[in-house]
Design a protein around this motif. Structure first.
Motif, PDB file in Angstrom:
ATOM      1  N   ALA A 166       0.831  -1.199   0.000  1.00 39.83           N
ATOM      2  CA  ALA A 166       0.000   0.000   0.000  1.00 39.83           C
ATOM      3  C   ALA A 166       0.864   1.247   0.000  1.00 39.83           C
ATOM      4  O   ALA A 166       1.990   1.247   0.510  1.00 39.83           O
ATOM      5  N   ILE A 167       0.315   2.303  -0.550  1.00 33.49           N
ATOM      6  CA  ILE A 167       0.985   3.605  -0.577  1.00 33.49           C
ATOM      7  C   ILE A 167       0.904   4.257   0.801  1.00 33.49           C
ATOM      8  O   ILE A 167      -0.097   4.143   1.502  1.00 33.49           O
ATOM      9  N   LYS A 168       1.974   4.927   1.175  1.00 34.33           N
ATOM     10  CA  LYS A 168       1.991   5.716   2.403  1.00 34.33           C
ATOM     11  C   LYS A 168       1.802   7.183   2.025  1.00 34.33           C
ATOM     12  O   LYS A 168       2.665   7.763   1.347  1.00 34.33           O
ATOM     13  N   ALA A 169       0.682   7.752   2.421  1.00 35.17           N
ATOM     14  CA  ALA A 169       0.326   9.110   2.006  1.00 35.17           C
ATOM     15  C   ALA A 169       0.660  10.124   3.090  1.00 35.17           C
ATOM     16  O   ALA A 169       0.723   9.809   4.279  1.00 35.17           O
ATOM     17  N   ASP A 170       0.855  11.359   2.640  1.00 34.12           N
ATOM     18  CA  ASP A 170       0.977  12.493   3.566  1.00 34.12           C
ATOM     19  C   ASP A 170      -0.389  13.106   3.843  1.00 34.12           C
ATOM     20  O   ASP A 170      -0.617  13.673   4.909  1.00 34.12           O
ATOM     21  N   LEU A 171      -1.271  13.008   2.867  1.00 37.26           N
ATOM     22  CA  LEU A 171      -2.632  13.525   2.984  1.00 37.26           C
ATOM     23  C   LEU A 171      -3.566  12.583   2.242  1.00 37.26           C
ATOM     24  O   LEU A 171      -3.266  12.159   1.117  1.00 37.26           O
ATOM     25  N   THR A 172      -4.676  12.234   2.881  1.00 34.22           N
ATOM     26  CA  THR A 172      -5.714  11.449   2.224  1.00 34.22           C
ATOM     27  C   THR A 172      -6.999  12.261   2.232  1.00 34.22           C
ATOM     28  O   THR A 172      -7.407  12.774   3.282  1.00 34.22           O
ATOM     29  N   VAL A 173      -7.597  12.406   1.069  1.00 33.27           N
ATOM     30  CA  VAL A 173      -8.861  13.136   0.944  1.00 33.27           C
ATOM     31  C   VAL A 173      -9.948  12.132   0.601  1.00 33.27           C
ATOM     32  O   VAL A 173      -9.854  11.430  -0.408  1.00 33.27           O
ATOM     33  N   THR A 174     -10.946  12.054   1.469  1.00 34.49           N
ATOM     34  CA  THR A 174     -12.085  11.177   1.200  1.00 34.49           C
ATOM     35  C   THR A 174     -13.348  12.010   1.180  1.00 34.49           C
ATOM     36  O   THR A 174     -13.334  13.192   1.513  1.00 34.49           O
ATOM     37  N   PHE A 175     -14.469  11.390   0.826  1.00 32.79           N
ATOM     38  CA  PHE A 175     -15.664  12.155   0.504  1.00 32.79           C
ATOM     39  C   PHE A 175     -16.856  11.713   1.338  1.00 32.79           C
ATOM     40  O   PHE A 175     -17.064  10.521   1.572  1.00 32.79           O
ATOM     41  N   CYS A 176     -17.626  12.698   1.779  1.00 30.98           N
ATOM     42  CA  CYS A 176     -18.874  12.497   2.513  1.00 30.98           C
ATOM     43  C   CYS A 176     -18.609  12.048   3.945  1.00 30.98           C
ATOM     44  O   CYS A 176     -18.891  12.781   4.882  1.00 30.98           O
ATOM     45  N   ARG A 177     -18.088  10.850   4.139  1.00 34.56           N
ATOM     46  CA  ARG A 177     -17.793  10.321   5.469  1.00 34.56           C
ATOM     47  C   ARG A 177     -16.555   9.434   5.396  1.00 34.56           C
ATOM     48  O   ARG A 177     -16.200   8.930   4.326  1.00 34.56           O
ATOM     49  N   ALA A 178     -15.911   9.252   6.536  1.00 35.44           N
ATOM     50  CA  ALA A 178     -14.766   8.346   6.594  1.00 35.44           C
ATOM     51  C   ALA A 178     -15.240   6.894   6.550  1.00 35.44           C
ATOM     52  O   ALA A 178     -16.412   6.587   6.761  1.00 35.44           O
ATOM     53  N   LYS A 179     -14.309   6.020   6.269  1.00 35.08           N
ATOM     54  CA  LYS A 179     -14.553   4.583   6.273  1.00 35.08           C
ATOM     55  C   LYS A 179     -13.759   3.958   7.424  1.00 35.08           C
ATOM     56  O   LYS A 179     -12.801   4.565   7.929  1.00 35.08           O
ATOM     57  N   PRO A 180     -14.106   2.759   7.845  1.00 36.21           N
ATOM     58  CA  PRO A 180     -13.376   2.138   8.955  1.00 36.21           C
ATOM     59  C   PRO A 180     -11.870   2.082   8.728  1.00 36.21           C
ATOM     60  O   PRO A 180     -11.081   2.274   9.666  1.00 36.21           O
ATOM     61  N   GLY A 181     -11.456   1.815   7.484  1.00 41.54           N
ATOM     62  CA  GLY A 181     -10.032   1.694   7.191  1.00 41.54           C
ATOM     63  C   GLY A 181      -9.235   2.957   7.380  1.00 41.54           C
ATOM     64  O   GLY A 181      -8.001   2.912   7.444  1.00 41.54           O
ATOM     65  N   HIS A 182      -9.922   4.103   7.474  1.00 36.11           N
ATOM     66  CA  HIS A 182      -9.210   5.353   7.761  1.00 36.11           C
ATOM     67  C   HIS A 182      -8.753   5.419   9.214  1.00 36.11           C
ATOM     68  O   HIS A 182      -7.829   6.168   9.541  1.00 36.11           O
ATOM     69  N   TYR A 183      -9.407   4.666  10.097  1.00 37.13           N
ATOM     70  CA  TYR A 183      -9.117   4.741  11.524  1.00 37.13           C
ATOM     71  C   TYR A 183      -8.525   3.462  12.104  1.00 37.13           C
ATOM     72  O   TYR A 183      -7.895   3.497  13.161  1.00 37.13           O
ATOM     73  N   LEU A 184      -8.737   2.328  11.442  1.00 37.37           N
ATOM     74  CA  LEU A 184      -8.204   1.063  11.933  1.00 37.37           C
ATOM     75  C   LEU A 184      -6.772   0.866  11.452  1.00 37.37           C
ATOM     76  O   LEU A 184      -6.452   1.172  10.301  1.00 37.37           O
ATOM     77  N   LEU A 185      -5.925   0.345  12.316  1.00 32.76           N
ATOM     78  CA  LEU A 185      -4.551   0.043  11.928  1.00 32.76           C
ATOM     79  C   LEU A 185      -4.514  -1.216  11.071  1.00 32.76           C
ATOM     80  O   LEU A 185      -5.366  -2.097  11.217  1.00 32.76           O
TER      81      LEU A 185
END
Length: 485
Positions: A166-185
């Protein structure tokens, strides 16, 4: 924007919005434009490579590339596959791009000061291998700034798991609402800064989907806080019994201090008479009682909540005590040794849970108790809560709290210094204290985790467990003042 949507729920939100009259190409334009706006807000013009995949993420990339080029940025665009193989809205926006379209390869990384990752979205169904894996390795090895769209490519949006690489980002932009994968390790560690942006999907649409998972925040549970009234007295705020062991007395002393700081009216440590002087000397406001008088203590209905486990010891005596407490159907928090004592017979524990109960295992304790439950952290917590009838939280940097009815919350604090001896004991005490005051078990668990995490963030490096209870009044005062506005 505290709701968390699965990838399927997000697809449903897109579909409902399109059915409501906003065309899909407009949603894609809005998505690309929000990423463009985040980029120009963070950085001045520089050379950019936009890496596009074959799906809607790639379509977003064409929008981003076009807008950046119109703004005067130097833009290269690479595509996985052929333009004619794109579908629907992505095809429409690809036709609006009048620059060159290169084959997606590591060559696009060379010379780029900023890389926009639009290769794969949150719904990636298989591991990344081959040429794309080589490209991702090149991106992660370079010194360029990386912006990911939706999720970093290779992160499963539902679980936070890495799909091969997977890519390691400095900034991730998502839309409407976050998904579980944005917060789970480990996904959370790869997102960098997370920006959640509106693209035209209404709150009404989200409400119709009926989310059952949230980012843990006061908006979720503040209405359930039981603030004391002017006409109240200490028994209105609960009387918690904390059961202490004879060896690791520090654990229960931390539980007691945390519970008292959470606002419980009275607290009694119950233990063997031989160690009561140790507990009594710890704080003048903490009461003590001998375990030999347990029957009388439990017959007093003013003792409305229990916490057992930290430092209590593993074995048959602990099992018997827990079963006796659960039989009373009063608010109960079970942690540490109280959980491990049932590792060989978890069904007995689950069967005994009848009243409001919170289980607070770390990963090791959870595995010992629910060894047959697998999957990602959110799925495991939900399965354990449903099986046991208790609210279950799995501790960690991405603590998950799950209720038996399917509700769940994910903690999103950044406080690695909470990984210190006694920190979990404090958390158990806070949750038990809130439940003793009458707070519903899921709300109490969520609030306890939030207070614990917020304390870790505020105190910072050098934190020890003893610091956390004494910081609680500062945070509780903020919540109380906010409730009066």
């Amino acid at each position: 924007m505290f709701e968390i949507l699965t990838t399927d729920q997000m697809y449903d939100a897109d579909r409902k919005t399109i059915d409501g009259g906003i065309p899909g190409d407009v949603l894609m334009e809005n998505a690309g434009r929000t990423v463009f706006e985040e980029i120009i807000r963070h950085w001045s013009p520089r050379s950019v490579s936009v890496l596009c995949g074959p799906g809607n993420n790639g379509g977003d990339g064409f929008v981003i590339a076009r807008l950046l080029r119109e703004e005067g940025w130097s833009v290269r665009l690479g595509l996985l596959g052929e333009i004619e193989h794109l579908g629907g809205d992505a095809t429409f926006h690809a036709k609006q791009w009048d620059g060159a379209t290169e084959r997606l390869s590591p060559a696009l990384v060379v010379g780029a000061d900023l890389i926009v990752d639009c290769i794969f979205g949150a719904g990636l169904a298989r591991d990344i291998t081959g040429d794309v894996a080589d490209l991702i390795a090149s991106v992660n090895d370079c010194m360029s700034v990386v912006v990911s769209v939706d999720v970093p490519s290779g992160v499963d949006g539902n679980t936070g798991c890495i799909m091969g690489c997977a890519i390691k980002a400095d900034l991730t932009v998502t839309f409407c609402r976050a998904k579980p994968g944005h917060y789970l390790l480990p996904g959370r560690q790869l997102c960098g800064e997370l920006a959640i942006r509106d693209i035209g999907i209404s709150d009404q649409v989200v409400s119709e989907i009926r989310p059952t998972c949230w980012r843990n925040d006061p908006v979720l549970w503040r209405a359930g806080i039981r603030w004391p009234g002017l006409d109240g007295h200490k028994y209105h705020r609960g009387h918690l019994l904390a059961f202490g062991g004879t060896m690791m007395t520090g654990a229960t002393r931390l539980v007691a201090r945390a519970a008292r700081r959470s606002g419980v009216g009275l607290l009694t440590i119950v233990s063997d008479a031989s160690v009561l002087p140790i507990y009594a000397a710890d704080a003048p406001g903490t009461m003590t009682a001998s375990i030999s008088g347990l029957e009388a203590l439990l017959n007093d209905c003013r003792h409305n909540a229990f916490v057992v486990g930290p430092g209590y010891g593993v074995g048959d005596d602990t099992r018997s005590l827990v079963l006796q407490l659960l039989h009373l159907c009063r608010s109960t928090v079970l942690d540490a040794d109280a959980l491990t004592s049932f590792a060989d017979d978890p069904s007995t524990l689950c069967f005994a849970v009848q009243g409001p109960t919170v289980l607070t295992p770390h990963e090791g304790e959870f595995t010992r108790l629910f060894s047959d439950i697998d999957g990602d952290k959110l799925a495991r917590a939900r399965a354990a809560a449903k099986r046991s009838g208790a609210t279950v939280l799995i501790k960690g940097a991405d603590t998950v709290i799950a209720a038996p009815d399917g509700r769940a919350a994910i903690s999103a604090v950044d406080a690695p210094w909470l990984a210190t001896a006694g920190s979990g004991d404090v958390l158990a005490g806070v949750i038990a204290g809130l439940m003793a005051q009458g707070m519903e078990m899921f709300d109490a668990a969520c609030m306890g985790v939030w207070l614990h995490g917020r304390s870790g963030t505020d105190i910072g490096p050098g934190l020890i467990a003893e610091d956390i209870p004494d910081h609680l009044p500062v945070i509780l005062r903020e919540l109380w003042l906010a409730s009066r506005k």
